[in-house]
Design a protein around this motif. Structure first.
Motif, short mmCIF file in Angstrom:
data_model
loop_
_atom_site.label_atom_id
_atom_site.label_comp_id
_atom_site.label_asym_id
_atom_site.label_seq_id
_atom_site.Cartn_x
_atom_site.Cartn_y
_atom_site.Cartn_z
N LEU A 1 -127.73 128.50 -29.56
CA LEU A 1 -129.09 128.77 -29.17
C LEU A 1 -130.16 127.75 -29.91
N ALA A 2 -129.51 127.29 -30.90
CA ALA A 2 -130.66 126.35 -31.76
C ALA A 2 -130.63 125.03 -30.99
N GLY A 3 -129.28 124.60 -30.46
CA GLY A 3 -129.19 123.36 -29.69
C GLY A 3 -130.12 123.40 -28.45
N ALA A 4 -130.33 124.21 -27.84
CA ALA A 4 -131.22 124.47 -26.64
C ALA A 4 -132.64 124.87 -26.87
N GLY A 5 -132.96 125.09 -28.12
CA GLY A 5 -134.23 125.50 -28.48
C GLY A 5 -134.58 127.01 -28.16
N LEU A 6 -133.63 127.78 -28.24
CA LEU A 6 -133.65 129.37 -27.76
C LEU A 6 -133.66 130.18 -28.92
N SER A 7 -134.02 131.43 -28.73
CA SER A 7 -133.90 132.57 -29.62
C SER A 7 -133.13 133.56 -29.03
N THR A 8 -132.81 134.57 -29.76
CA THR A 8 -132.12 135.98 -29.17
C THR A 8 -133.14 136.69 -28.25
N SER A 9 -134.54 136.38 -28.38
CA SER A 9 -135.53 137.09 -27.70
C SER A 9 -135.41 136.30 -26.25
N ASP A 10 -134.97 135.28 -25.94
CA ASP A 10 -134.64 134.62 -24.78
C ASP A 10 -133.59 135.21 -24.01
N LEU A 11 -132.69 135.95 -24.51
CA LEU A 11 -131.70 136.68 -23.74
C LEU A 11 -131.72 137.82 -23.52
N ALA A 12 -131.66 138.31 -22.20
CA ALA A 12 -131.86 139.67 -21.80
C ALA A 12 -130.63 140.75 -21.97
N ALA A 13 -129.60 140.07 -22.15
CA ALA A 13 -128.26 140.80 -22.68
C ALA A 13 -127.20 139.79 -22.85
N ILE A 14 -125.95 140.43 -23.61
CA ILE A 14 -124.93 139.39 -23.88
C ILE A 14 -123.81 140.22 -23.29
N GLY A 15 -122.77 139.18 -22.93
CA GLY A 15 -121.46 139.99 -22.53
C GLY A 15 -120.37 139.21 -23.66
N VAL A 16 -119.37 139.78 -23.41
CA VAL A 16 -118.24 139.52 -24.25
C VAL A 16 -116.92 139.45 -23.49
N THR A 17 -116.29 138.48 -23.81
CA THR A 17 -115.03 138.35 -23.09
C THR A 17 -114.10 137.62 -24.05
N ASN A 18 -112.68 137.91 -24.10
CA ASN A 18 -111.61 137.91 -25.24
C ASN A 18 -110.10 137.39 -24.50
N GLN A 19 -109.40 137.07 -25.63
CA GLN A 19 -107.90 136.91 -25.37
C GLN A 19 -107.60 138.39 -25.56
N ARG A 20 -106.83 138.77 -24.53
CA ARG A 20 -106.75 140.52 -24.44
C ARG A 20 -105.57 140.94 -25.04
N GLY B 1 -126.67 130.88 -12.58
CA GLY B 1 -125.38 131.05 -12.99
C GLY B 1 -125.01 129.48 -13.49
N ARG B 2 -126.13 128.90 -13.87
CA ARG B 2 -125.94 127.53 -14.37
C ARG B 2 -126.07 127.43 -15.72
N GLU B 3 -124.98 126.61 -16.59
CA GLU B 3 -124.82 126.58 -17.90
C GLU B 3 -126.17 125.90 -18.72
N VAL B 4 -126.92 126.68 -19.53
CA VAL B 4 -128.24 126.17 -20.11
C VAL B 4 -127.67 125.61 -21.65
N ALA B 5 -126.58 126.30 -22.39
CA ALA B 5 -126.34 125.84 -23.73
C ALA B 5 -124.84 126.28 -23.83
N ARG B 6 -124.58 125.57 -24.73
CA ARG B 6 -122.78 126.10 -25.20
C ARG B 6 -122.71 125.31 -26.68
N HIS B 7 -121.88 126.23 -27.41
CA HIS B 7 -121.37 125.77 -28.64
C HIS B 7 -119.96 126.24 -28.76
N GLN B 8 -118.81 125.38 -29.32
CA GLN B 8 -117.51 126.10 -29.39
C GLN B 8 -116.96 125.59 -30.31
N LEU B 9 -115.84 126.25 -31.20
CA LEU B 9 -115.29 125.91 -32.32
C LEU B 9 -113.90 126.54 -32.33
#
Length: 503
Positions: free
Chosen positions: A63-82, A24-32
């Motif tokens: 992903l680019a900032g951490a040297g990762l690609s989508t193939s390194d992800l087992a899945a994606i979750g989405v959360t949002n302003q409701r 559960g540790r953060e590996v990468a992040r980007h925010q705009l």
């Protein structure tokens, strides 16, 4: 299995993408950030196309900032302003109108009309929500009644509705080329259109708002291996399963591992949101709280929650920055507020969009009271931090009254928790310890947890609980007299904001 889980966190003021490992540790992040559109008083809008553009950028950049690609992800979750409402053309992907944001108050007359003829009681019983400008059903009605050509497009089946999760997932999974039009039970429970017991759109509620059922997305569990398809794999990237969707506050509840009945968390973001897990029991509030779906994991029964929603907390700090110009950045408010020992008698009630829980008064507007010639911008900064904490106490007291469970510790998360003075004030004003976890951005973490559970990246909620760790704790320092007098002044200040505008 790949080593990481990704999470899109589409919030009110920004969109971020985060990547987490098994611990559960953060590996990468980007925010705009994205633009806040304020066409007239009480109206708040976003550009859906800008949000989708930001989403694509933050995913690629993280992903680019951490040297990762989508193939390194087992899945994606989405959360949002409701409760933010979007309507777009399924054939072209073009929005019919800007997103109407949850803070927007233009639908006050619609909400008032529901209560005037008794339909509001049906909304409360079926949807667990009071008729209010906050929720998205009335926003869709407003668009159908005010956007040229939209009603005809909806009747043809071309115009479709969604909260930001639906918009992001639709685009992630192909958009006009086969994108899935889906939402999860937590987001659906914030529309005034879903029956909490059946977890399905309700024909009577749809009739209240004049919304064709064909506009609505299919409702799915919050965590499911097949419910949300996979990313379209654009630009040569590998497709990734989308397996978790949660409204932002429910995601933070999962991120704070509040899986047991009676566990609660408070998220400090644009607004504040305190949720109490009530288990599989649907508890009706008698003190101004909301009954909502907390989460549904796979084919298990839904878990419900009581929620206290506060419209303006962190955004009050942004107001000090953007409208008043007394700070240059949100982090500066702590330094400014620390220059004085108290507020000098000043109270700031930031009812910019009316008051949400536990008052539900759309006629309220913001007020700064108790000013004297002695007061400075430092007193106002400190009053802003206290306003965040007093509003949370309003909700906490309502939650104790509804549940009968006394608060012993408050778990906190969100961006404002980086403000240590604010967290100390929260402990002082509540009179209980405040605990912040190591990963304070639990909204994205909760979306990642929901996605990871669905694909076996994490085997159980107990494994997630083992990931939780406390980072810092604040103990109360105020006397009971100081706490009592301070809260009495706050309640008096709130009364000054009421009956200010006519809906």
């Amino acid at each position: 299995m790949a080593d990481f889980i990704g999470a899109v966190d589409q919030g009110t003021t920004s969109t971020r993408f985060m990547v987490f490992d098994h611990d559960g540790r953060e590996v990468a992040r980007h925010q705009l950030e994205h633009e806040q559109l304020l066409p007239r008083a009480g109206w708040v809008e976003h550009n859906p196309l800008e949000i989708w553009d930001r989403t694509q950028t933050v995913v690629a950049s993280a992903l680019a900032g951490a040297g990762l690609s989508t193939s390194d992800l087992a899945a994606i979750g989405v959360t949002n302003q409701r409760e933010t409402a979007m309507v777009w053309d399924r054939r072209t992907g073009r929005p019919f109108y800007n997103a109407i944001v949850w803070q927007d108050t233009r639908t006050a007359a619609i909400a008032r009309a529901l209560d005037a003829d008794g339909r509001g009681d049906v909304v409360r019983e079926k949807a667990g929500l009071p008729p209010a400008t906050y929720f998205s059903g009335a926003k869709v009605q407003w668009m159908l009644e005010n956007v040229d050509g939209l009603r005809a497009a909806a009747e043809r089946g071309d115009a479709i509705f969604g909260t930001p999760d639906t918009w992001v997932v639709w685009n992630l999974t192909g958009g006009t080329d086969g994108g899935l039009h889906v939402t999860d039970v937590t987001n659906a429970s914030r529309t005034m259109l879903m029956d909490l017991t059946t977890l399905d759109w309700d024909e009577e509620l749809l009739g209240f708002f004049g919304i064709p059922r064909a506009m609505l997305p299919q409702i799915r569990p919050s965590s499911h291996a097949q419910a949300y398809g996979s990313t379209a794999g654009r630009r040569g990237t590998a497709p990734v399963p989308v397996t978790g969707v949660l409204g932002d506050q429910q995601a933070a509840t999962v991120g704070q591992v509040c899986f047991e009945v009676g566990e609660a968390k408070n998220t400090y973001g644009t607004g504040n949101f305190l949720l109490l897990n009530t288990g599989e029991e649907l508890v009706r509030s008698e003190h101004g709280l909301l009954t909502t779906v907390a989460y549904q994991l796979g084919d298990s029964a839904p878990v419900y929650a009581l929620e206290g929603s506060i419209a303006v907390t962190g955004s009050a700090v942004q107001w000090l920055r953007d409208q008043l110009g007394i700070i240059s950045g949100a982090s500066e408010v702590e330094r400014l507020a620390a220059q004085v020992e108290d507020t000098g008698g000043v109270y700031f009630v930031p009812a910019f969009s009316g008051l949400f829980a536990p008052y539900w008064r759309s006629d309220a507007r913001g007020a700064i009271v108790g000013l004297s010639r002695f007061n400075t911008n430092a007193h106002l900064a400190r009053a802003t931090l206290e306003a965040i904490c007093y509003q949370s106490r309003d909700v906490a007291e309502a939650m104790v009254a509804d549940s009968g469970v006394e608060l012993t510790t408050l778990k906190v998360d969100g961006g404002v928790t980086a403000n240590r003075l604010c967290m100390q004030l929260q402990a002082d004003i509540l009179g209980v310890p405040v605990s912040r976890p190591v990963v304070a951005e639990t909204t994205a973490l909760g979306a990642a947890y929901a996605a990871g559970l669905a694909v076996g990246f994490w085997e159980s909620t107990e494994q997630l609980r083992a990931n939780w760790a406390e980072d810092e704790r604040w103990e109360p320092t105020w006397s009971e007299e100081q706490r009592r007098d301070g809260y009495a002044g706050w309640r008096k200040a709130v009364q000054r904001t009421l009956d200010w505008v006519e809906d």
